[in-house]
Structure formats: structure tokens, C-alpha cells
Design a protein around this motif. Sequence first.
Motif, PDB file in Angstrom:
ATOM      1  N   ARG A   1       0.831  -1.194   0.000  1.00 40.11           N
ATOM      2  CA  ARG A   1       0.000   0.000   0.000  1.00 40.11           C
ATOM      3  C   ARG A   1       0.868   1.249   0.000  1.00 40.11           C
ATOM      4  N   GLN A   2       0.384   2.290  -0.661  1.00 41.51           N
ATOM      5  CA  GLN A   2       1.061   3.578  -0.645  1.00 41.51           C
ATOM      6  C   GLN A   2       0.081   4.603  -0.089  1.00 41.51           C
ATOM      7  N   GLU A   3       0.485   5.272   0.973  1.00 39.26           N
ATOM      8  CA  GLU A   3      -0.413   6.179   1.670  1.00 39.26           C
ATOM      9  C   GLU A   3      -0.661   7.476   0.908  1.00 39.26           C
ATOM     10  N   GLU A   4       0.346   7.934   0.151  1.00 38.40           N
ATOM     11  CA  GLU A   4       0.190   9.203  -0.553  1.00 38.40           C
ATOM     12  C   GLU A   4       0.981   9.175  -1.841  1.00 38.40           C
ATOM     13  N   TRP A   5       0.600  10.062  -2.751  1.00 37.46           N
ATOM     14  CA  TRP A   5       1.313  10.169  -4.023  1.00 37.46           C
ATOM     15  C   TRP A   5       2.614  10.934  -3.815  1.00 37.46           C
ATOM     16  N   VAL A   6       3.697  10.416  -4.364  1.00 36.12           N
ATOM     17  CA  VAL A   6       4.997  11.077  -4.279  1.00 36.12           C
ATOM     18  C   VAL A   6       5.340  11.613  -5.651  1.00 36.12           C
ATOM     19  N   ASP A   7       5.428  12.935  -5.772  1.00 33.26           N
ATOM     20  CA  ASP A   7       5.698  13.562  -7.054  1.00 33.26           C
ATOM     21  C   ASP A   7       7.198  13.701  -7.264  1.00 33.26           C
ATOM     22  N   GLY A   8       7.599  13.970  -8.499  1.00 36.89           N
ATOM     23  CA  GLY A   8       9.008  14.204  -8.804  1.00 36.89           C
ATOM     24  C   GLY A   8       9.746  12.913  -9.083  1.00 36.89           C
ATOM     25  N   LEU A   9      11.088  12.997  -9.208  1.00 40.45           N
ATOM     26  CA  LEU A   9      11.908  11.839  -9.525  1.00 40.45           C
ATOM     27  C   LEU A   9      12.059  10.942  -8.313  1.00 40.45           C
ATOM     28  N   SER A  10      11.944   9.655  -8.526  1.00 40.73           N
ATOM     29  CA  SER A  10      12.096   8.707  -7.428  1.00 40.73           C
ATOM     30  C   SER A  10      13.562   8.352  -7.246  1.00 40.73           C
ATOM     31  N   PRO A  11      14.053   8.380  -5.990  1.00 40.20           N
ATOM     32  CA  PRO A  11      15.449   8.043  -5.763  1.00 40.20           C
ATOM     33  C   PRO A  11      15.681   6.537  -5.689  1.00 40.20           C
ATOM     34  N   GLU A  12      14.629   5.746  -5.863  1.00 41.65           N
ATOM     35  CA  GLU A  12      14.759   4.313  -5.684  1.00 41.65           C
ATOM     36  C   GLU A  12      15.583   3.679  -6.799  1.00 41.65           C
ATOM     37  N   LEU A  13      16.193   2.560  -6.458  1.00 40.69           N
ATOM     38  CA  LEU A  13      16.856   1.743  -7.456  1.00 40.69           C
ATOM     39  C   LEU A  13      15.808   1.044  -8.300  1.00 40.69           C
ATOM     40  N   THR A  14      16.213   0.584  -9.480  1.00 39.27           N
ATOM     41  CA  THR A  14      15.322  -0.284 -10.228  1.00 39.27           C
ATOM     42  C   THR A  14      15.262  -1.620  -9.494  1.00 39.27           C
ATOM     43  N   ASP A  15      14.234  -2.396  -9.786  1.00 39.44           N
ATOM     44  CA  ASP A  15      14.080  -3.683  -9.114  1.00 39.44           C
ATOM     45  C   ASP A  15      15.234  -4.625  -9.450  1.00 39.44           C
ATOM     46  N   GLN A  16      15.739  -4.538 -10.694  1.00 40.77           N
ATOM     47  CA  GLN A  16      16.854  -5.391 -11.084  1.00 40.77           C
ATOM     48  C   GLN A  16      18.136  -4.991 -10.358  1.00 40.77           C
ATOM     49  N   GLN A  17      18.356  -3.670 -10.217  1.00 40.67           N
ATOM     50  CA  GLN A  17      19.543  -3.205  -9.490  1.00 40.67           C
ATOM     51  C   GLN A  17      19.463  -3.618  -8.022  1.00 40.67           C
ATOM     52  N   ARG A  18      18.284  -3.482  -7.429  1.00 41.13           N
ATOM     53  CA  ARG A  18      18.115  -3.865  -6.021  1.00 41.13           C
ATOM     54  C   ARG A  18      18.394  -5.358  -5.828  1.00 41.13           C
ATOM     55  N   ALA A  19      17.842  -6.187  -6.735  1.00 43.60           N
ATOM     56  CA  ALA A  19      18.044  -7.635  -6.624  1.00 43.60           C
ATOM     57  C   ALA A  19      19.525  -7.990  -6.752  1.00 43.60           C
ATOM     58  N   ALA A  20      20.222  -7.338  -7.705  1.00 40.53           N
ATOM     59  CA  ALA A  20      21.645  -7.622  -7.902  1.00 40.53           C
ATOM     60  C   ALA A  20      22.465  -7.208  -6.685  1.00 40.53           C
ATOM     61  N   LEU A  21      22.182  -6.026  -6.127  1.00 42.44           N
ATOM     62  CA  LEU A  21      22.933  -5.539  -4.967  1.00 42.44           C
ATOM     63  C   LEU A  21      22.681  -6.386  -3.731  1.00 42.44           C
ATOM     64  N   VAL A  22      21.421  -6.718  -3.483  1.00 45.39           N
ATOM     65  CA  VAL A  22      21.094  -7.526  -2.306  1.00 45.39           C
ATOM     66  C   VAL A  22      21.721  -8.907  -2.422  1.00 45.39           C
ATOM     67  N   ASN A  23      21.622  -9.498  -3.607  1.00 42.81           N
ATOM     68  CA  ASN A  23      22.205 -10.822  -3.806  1.00 42.81           C
ATOM     69  C   ASN A  23      23.716 -10.783  -3.644  1.00 42.81           C
ATOM     70  N   ALA A  24      24.346  -9.741  -4.213  1.00 42.58           N
ATOM     71  CA  ALA A  24      25.804  -9.600  -4.095  1.00 42.58           C
ATOM     72  C   ALA A  24      26.217  -9.441  -2.633  1.00 42.58           C
ATOM     73  N   TYR A  25      25.457  -8.663  -1.875  1.00 42.07           N
ATOM     74  CA  TYR A  25      25.774  -8.458  -0.456  1.00 42.07           C
ATOM     75  C   TYR A  25      25.622  -9.766   0.325  1.00 42.07           C
ATOM     76  N   GLU A  26      24.518 -10.470   0.098  1.00 40.99           N
ATOM     77  CA  GLU A  26      24.261 -11.702   0.841  1.00 40.99           C
ATOM     78  C   GLU A  26      25.283 -12.790   0.519  1.00 40.99           C
ATOM     79  N   GLU A  27      25.802 -12.782  -0.707  1.00 45.20           N
ATOM     80  CA  GLU A  27      26.756 -13.820  -1.111  1.00 45.20           C
ATOM     81  C   GLU A  27      28.207 -13.425  -0.823  1.00 45.20           C
ATOM     82  N   GLY A  28      28.428 -12.232  -0.254  1.00 42.93           N
ATOM     83  CA  GLY A  28      29.775 -11.831   0.129  1.00 42.93           C
ATOM     84  C   GLY A  28      30.595 -11.194  -0.964  1.00 42.93           C
TER      85      GLY A  28
END
Length: 214
Positions: free
Chosen positions: A144-171
Motif C-alpha cells: 500500500r502507498q499512503e500518498e502520491w509522491v511527485d518528482g523523480l524517485s530516488p529508488e533503485l530499479t528492481d533489477q539493481q536492487r536484486a543484484a545488490l542484495v544478492n551480491a551483499y548476501e553472497e559476500g
Amino acid sequence: MSLIAILDVAHPDLALTPTIRECPDATVRVVPHSTTDPETGLFFFLVESADETIETAFDDDHTVTDWTLVNDFGTTGIYQLQHGDETILLSPKVAELGGLMLRAESNDRGWTVRLHLPDREALATLWEYCEDEDITFELYRMFRQEEWVDGLSPELTDQQRAALVNAYEEGYFEEPRETSLEELADQLDISPTAVGGRIRRGTGKLVETTLLEE
């Protein structure tokens, strides 16, 4: 309150799917664009590719009837593409349900999309549409999203997030490293070049949005 859904969709006739499968090392993203008119069949895509085989793939792609390179930044280009009548486009259906396609990025089989939808009923209707059209629909996250967030999102793409998390977990970030790009590539089912690019771009985005001041 609205709903954010992250899912994978795949079908041979989805826009640019043949190109995506022919060029697995390339990253293709839809360029958000307020004046895009689905009736014209014209859409804009940002393509990150180390070579020019992507343009050959466009020529052989049955979902593309015409393409134009709008801007060339070396390994990254912005293309205007026109799709044929038989091409499946998900964004018009999302809009029909009162939603928005916030992000769309290629994966090894098709597209990973982040959708802003009004409620669970809209998501269920979209799932039913995909089932009727034989479009593979895999839901990864929903929140759920409580409110609309305007402007550019600072979030990573889902693929970048998956790669970074996997890389961190695997050392991967340990000294010495406990895994390699090749091993990460096997786990994520992409090429080592693609893994390295996602880690590099994701790290750059984290630095940009958390460490740099305006």
C-alpha cells in the motif's frame, strides 16, 4: 490509499520481447513521457547496450514497424519506436483500470513493471486480462502507498536492487570476495556483464541519492 505492484510479464508479442530475448545483455527501459499517445503506436525507450546489435534486433523484431535513434550517448541511446497493430501493450490496459505504469525494465524473458493501481480489484482485473491473453504474470511484491509522491524517485530499479542484495548476501563486497560475478550471474540467470552493470549503476544511484548534496 493506492496499491503498488511489482510483477513480471512475458509474451512473444509483448512490445520488444523478441529484441530483449535476442540481446540479453542489453537493458531496455520505457521512458516515462506525458505526451505518449497509444493510438499513434509511438513510444520511447532508453537502451543500454555495449554494441550495435540492438538495432539489428529492432529490424528483425515483429513488434517493431519503425525505429529512430533520438539521442546517442555512446553505450546508451534513446529510441522512438512504432509498434504494429498486433503488438501487445500493457500500459493502455493499466490506464483503463485507472492506474499508471511507473517503471518498466527488460528482464531475460520480457518485462519487470512497477504499477500504481487504485486497489486490489484493479490488480485482479489485470491478472484476468493477462490470463485471457496468455501473458505470463508473476507478482513479486505488493504494498500500500499512503500518498502520491511527485518528482523523480530516488529508488533503485528492481533489477539493481536484486543484484545488490544478492551480491551483499553472497559476500561479493567482502575482502576477499566470497563470490564472483560469474556465480552471481548463474543465480540471477543473466550474464556476468549484466550483473556487473546493475551493481555499478545501483551503487552509483545509492551514492547520488544518499551522499551527494545538491
